[in-house]
Design a protein around this motif. Structure first.
Motif, short mmCIF file in Angstrom:
data_model
loop_
_atom_site.label_atom_id
_atom_site.label_comp_id
_atom_site.label_asym_id
_atom_site.label_seq_id
_atom_site.Cartn_x
_atom_site.Cartn_y
_atom_site.Cartn_z
N ALA A 70 41.97 35.20 37.36
CA ALA A 70 41.32 34.14 38.13
C ALA A 70 39.97 33.82 37.51
O ALA A 70 39.23 34.73 37.13
N ASP A 86 40.63 28.78 39.35
CA ASP A 86 41.91 28.67 38.65
C ASP A 86 42.55 30.05 38.67
O ASP A 86 42.06 30.98 38.02
N ALA A 87 43.62 30.22 39.44
CA ALA A 87 44.22 31.54 39.64
C ALA A 87 45.65 31.57 39.12
O ALA A 87 46.38 30.58 39.21
N ALA A 88 46.03 32.72 38.57
CA ALA A 88 47.40 32.94 38.10
C ALA A 88 47.93 34.21 38.75
O ALA A 88 47.25 35.24 38.79
N THR A 90 51.35 36.95 39.33
CA THR A 90 52.63 37.47 38.85
C THR A 90 53.49 37.80 40.05
O THR A 90 53.08 38.55 40.93
N VAL A 133 55.27 33.90 36.38
CA VAL A 133 53.86 33.59 36.59
C VAL A 133 53.72 32.28 37.35
O VAL A 133 54.34 31.27 36.98
N SER A 135 50.73 29.57 39.07
CA SER A 135 49.31 29.22 38.94
C SER A 135 48.91 28.23 40.01
O SER A 135 49.73 27.45 40.51
N ALA A 136 47.63 28.26 40.36
CA ALA A 136 47.09 27.35 41.38
C ALA A 136 45.65 27.00 41.03
O ALA A 136 44.88 27.86 40.59
N LEU A 137 45.27 25.74 41.23
CA LEU A 137 43.92 25.26 40.99
C LEU A 137 43.35 24.78 42.32
O LEU A 137 43.90 23.88 42.95
N GLN A 202 40.33 39.73 35.50
CA GLN A 202 41.43 39.94 34.58
C GLN A 202 42.20 41.19 34.96
O GLN A 202 41.62 42.26 35.09
#
Length: 214
Positions: A70, A86-88, A90, A133, A135-137, A202
């Motif tokens: 993120a 900005d997040a990713a 799993t 994966v 992702s979201a913004l 991270q």
């Protein structure tokens, strides 16, 4: 009782035979209807029993979500600031025999206690065994008053619906909620602007996530 007609060969005739004939015909129709209803009920019961046995045999385990990375960016503008996250994530499906079907996924977040606007809905997803994966913004309103710099708590949440697919069989819908929390240290970025600060998370070791299936 006898029925008298002009035809001597036809008279007298016993009316009871006619009544018996109609009675027999009606009983036969009702018996056929009952047999059809019993057969349909038996078929439905067998299918439900098979699905239940299949569910008990496989019993899919809940998926597991973790925050992969993120990035939070804070930009100061006069008396306010804008936060962009900005997040990713799993998503892991541990089931070898059941695919996870995700629907109506929506991400939301807060930074330093300030809610960020909801991001665009995530597309539906069919996930076999393994990892994928997402992702979201997310962006805060421009009037948000958050200090640009320092450490703050980032909370990210995903909500949606989950179904399981085993061969051609698909389960009913279950509510899905994922809550992740991480501490983010925002540092000024002179290369961009003294009014801009960036912080990053991270790896799953830097955050904690809880997955709830209802």
């Amino acid at each position: 009782m006898s029925l008298i007609t002009d035809d001597p060969e036809e008279s007298p005739r016993d009316c009871s035979r006619s009544r018996k004939h109609h009675h027999h015909h009606g009983s036969s129709s009702r018996s056929s209807g009952r047999r059809a209803l019993i057969a349909a009920s038996s078929t439905v019961a067998s299918l439900l029993s098979l699905a239940f046995i299949l569910w008990l045999t496989l019993r899919p385990a809940s998926p597991h979500f973790s925050l992969l990375a993120a990035t939070a960016t804070a930009t100061a503008t006069n008396n306010a600031s804008v936060i962009i996250v900005d997040a990713a994530f799993t998503a892991r499906n541990p089931n070898a025999n059941a695919a996870a079907l995700y629907d109506q996924l929506q991400a939301s977040a807060s930074y330093a206690g300030v809610p960020l606007g909801a991001g665009a809905p995530l597309p539906p997803l069919e996930q076999p065994e393994g990892d994928v994966v997402l992702s979201a913004l997310l962006t805060s309103p421009s009037t948000t008053a958050v200090a640009v710099g320092g450490q703050a708590l980032l909370r990210v949440r995903i909500e949606g619906q989950l179904r399981w697919k085993v061969a051609a069989w698909v389960s009913g819908r279950h509510g899905l909620a994922v809550d992740c929390i991480a501490a983010v240290l925002l540092r000024p970025s002179p290369s961009l602007s003294p009014r801009v600060a960036i912080g990053a998370v991270q790896g799953s070791s830097s955050s904690q996530c809880a997955t709830h299936v209802i």
